[in-house]
Enzyme design. Sequence first.
Site, mmCIF file in Angstrom:
data_model
loop_
_atom_site.group_PDB
_atom_site.id
_atom_site.type_symbol
_atom_site.label_atom_id
_atom_site.label_comp_id
_atom_site.label_asym_id
_atom_site.label_seq_id
_atom_site.Cartn_x
_atom_site.Cartn_y
_atom_site.Cartn_z
ATOM 1 C CD GLU A 1 23.329 59.373 25.685
ATOM 2 O OE1 GLU A 1 23.187 60.177 24.723
ATOM 3 O OE2 GLU A 1 24.209 59.659 26.471
ATOM 4 C CB CYS B 1 20.062 59.761 17.988
ATOM 5 S SG CYS B 1 21.878 59.106 18.362
HETATM 6 P P1 NAD Z 1 11.109 52.506 20.354
HETATM 7 O O1 NAD Z 1 10.985 53.385 21.188
HETATM 8 O O2 NAD Z 1 9.758 51.583 20.184
HETATM 9 O O3 NAD Z 1 12.220 51.242 20.771
HETATM 10 C C1 NAD Z 1 13.171 51.831 20.587
HETATM 11 C C2 NAD Z 1 14.166 50.839 21.723
HETATM 12 O O4 NAD Z 1 13.795 50.780 23.094
HETATM 13 C C3 NAD Z 1 13.961 49.280 21.155
HETATM 14 O O5 NAD Z 1 15.506 48.698 21.274
HETATM 15 C C4 NAD Z 1 13.285 48.727 22.034
HETATM 16 O O6 NAD Z 1 13.415 47.392 22.422
HETATM 17 C C5 NAD Z 1 13.279 49.532 23.438
HETATM 18 N N1 NAD Z 1 12.148 49.739 24.094
HETATM 19 C C6 NAD Z 1 10.997 49.788 23.784
HETATM 20 N N2 NAD Z 1 10.047 50.078 24.809
HETATM 21 C C7 NAD Z 1 10.921 49.627 26.097
HETATM 22 C C8 NAD Z 1 10.319 49.400 27.490
HETATM 23 N N3 NAD Z 1 9.035 49.853 27.718
HETATM 24 N N4 NAD Z 1 11.428 49.104 28.052
HETATM 25 C C9 NAD Z 1 12.941 48.886 27.828
HETATM 26 N N5 NAD Z 1 12.894 49.097 26.317
HETATM 27 C C10 NAD Z 1 12.171 49.273 25.683
HETATM 28 O O7 NAD Z 1 11.184 52.880 18.841
HETATM 29 P P2 NAD Z 1 11.381 52.333 17.497
HETATM 30 O O8 NAD Z 1 9.773 52.420 16.716
HETATM 31 O O9 NAD Z 1 11.842 50.925 17.723
HETATM 32 O O10 NAD Z 1 12.193 53.142 16.722
HETATM 33 C C11 NAD Z 1 11.862 54.510 16.368
HETATM 34 C C12 NAD Z 1 12.148 55.668 17.441
HETATM 35 O O11 NAD Z 1 13.059 55.241 18.283
HETATM 36 C C13 NAD Z 1 12.996 56.616 16.495
HETATM 37 O O12 NAD Z 1 11.969 57.700 16.316
HETATM 38 C C14 NAD Z 1 13.952 57.264 17.569
HETATM 39 O O13 NAD Z 1 13.654 58.233 18.177
HETATM 40 C C15 NAD Z 1 14.004 55.975 18.414
HETATM 41 N N6 NAD Z 1 15.535 55.443 18.541
HETATM 42 C C16 NAD Z 1 16.543 56.234 19.131
HETATM 43 C C17 NAD Z 1 17.735 55.765 19.153
HETATM 44 C C18 NAD Z 1 18.785 56.450 19.432
HETATM 45 O O14 NAD Z 1 19.794 56.160 19.255
HETATM 46 N N7 NAD Z 1 18.767 57.639 20.328
HETATM 47 C C19 NAD Z 1 17.810 54.529 18.630
HETATM 48 C C20 NAD Z 1 16.730 53.455 18.423
HETATM 49 C C21 NAD Z 1 15.609 54.396 18.279
#
Ligand code: NAD
Length: 492
Positions: A261, A295
Amino acid sequence: MSQSVTTNTNSELYARCGFYIDGRWIFPDDARCIDVVDPASEEVIGKIPLARKQDLDAAVAAAALAFADWRRSHAWDRAAILKRTAYLLRERAASHAGIFSLEQGKPGTEALREIGMAADHFEWAAEEATRLVGQIVPARPAGTVSVVEHQPVGVVAAFTPWNFPALQIAAKVAYALAAGCTIVLKPSEEAPGIAMLIVQALHDAGLPSGAINLIFGEPAEVSERWLASPEVKAMSFTGSTRVGKLLAPMAAASLKRATLELGGHAPVIVYPDFSPKEAVSLAAAVKFRNAGQACVSPSRFFVHKEILNDFTREMVAFAKSLKLGPGSDETTTMGPLVNRSRVDAAARLVKDALDRGAILECGGGQPADRNKGFFFEPTVLSNVAQDSLIMIEEPFAPIAPIVAFDDDDDVIGMANDVEYGLGGYVLCRDPVLAERAAEGLNVGMVGINNLALAGADTPFGGVKASGLGREGGPGALEEFLQKKMTKRAVTV
Ligand code: NAD
């Protein structure tokens, strides 16, 4: 029933809990820890441990061991535990909302609402479990019968983010458990308390030891270890498209099932027969909910030029009416962003849009009257160029970019011109035009004169770079099931 929100014993909760492995809370003495920060004040509100390799392996081992019994448990028994969990979450909603509104930043009323939606998922999953029927296929040759049944895939590695930390855990955990799978869960380290509380509710509802295991850690270390484990049979991730694209090949390398997702960049198309005032009253609250960190948040507004000025004026009035503050303040209508990097990312998108000719209608940066907290003003931009970064990258911020259109076909092309395909919205009174627009949008979910897309009873998910698979709705357990066919000779 209206409930007031109580805060906040976050540090005690984190210290008491830590990880949950094989039915027990563990806070290893020698674990490295990280701070949990209140995004409204930037103050440290507690510490959580980061998993070591042995913790990650212990979580998987416990889930694998528990799978042997849980997969054979009766669907009605699994359903009873999930329904009790939903009941406990609703009963404890006020204190839970206080805990996670403090760590995540959203207003308490939004946190309460989210816990209700999380409970809905547990109830829906429970009911789906008891209706999971197989098939008997008329087989060839005569005298044989083929039976198709569903079996749980095994241990599921679940990764959930910080923006809807209760809802997104429920949307994975409830269905995996209902299907008979066991789970290793890594929620966001930014909102750990609500994850602990959901796991505690499952424990109190009678979930057997090992069926769910919770850890926190360095995200990349956790996903690398778990996705390389032969015991883990499926991955379910919610988060950014960037991270989803990193994890998908890791899961594919050992042929694990993957549900992803990912991000979205939802267009809202407002046609000239729709009242601009009504359009804003429908769309603006959803736009600025959770400070735009959703999202399915409407994030690109395509407005017909006949109603452009009125729509922009109404949107600005709504944005200016929002009251920024901590989630614990009952008068707050918009909280802070989750961390400093989200503030920097929002500022970068605004600057880029202005450099390309956009007009700043209101907002645009951190509020002058707050020198603490990751607040960003509700921002409205008009005359936004289609090649601005904000029209390409998911903003995940309280920014509403407005673009004028005058051709009904061109606007669909503009709306589809992003890598994402999660949600989309059409505001139009002409039913034929509305259906045509909805049909033309290349997304997983469309709202016609409606902006409430998420619910346990309908499938949630996207196309293109917004991901693979669906959460919730009829058939939601399928993400965690595989079919097994048995063919028997009935006459020998
Ligand atoms: P990010 O991609 O760094 O992190 C998002 C989530 O993924 C965090 O909870 C983090 O713990 C997890 N994560 C990060 N790297 C990981 C890895 N290698 N393995 C497993 N889990 C990992 O993003 P961010 O800077 O925290 O948030 C911003 C961006 O994240 C936004 O632009 C948005 O696209 C996206 N986001 C989307 C949703 C959604 O509901 N689809 C939710 C949160 C963030």
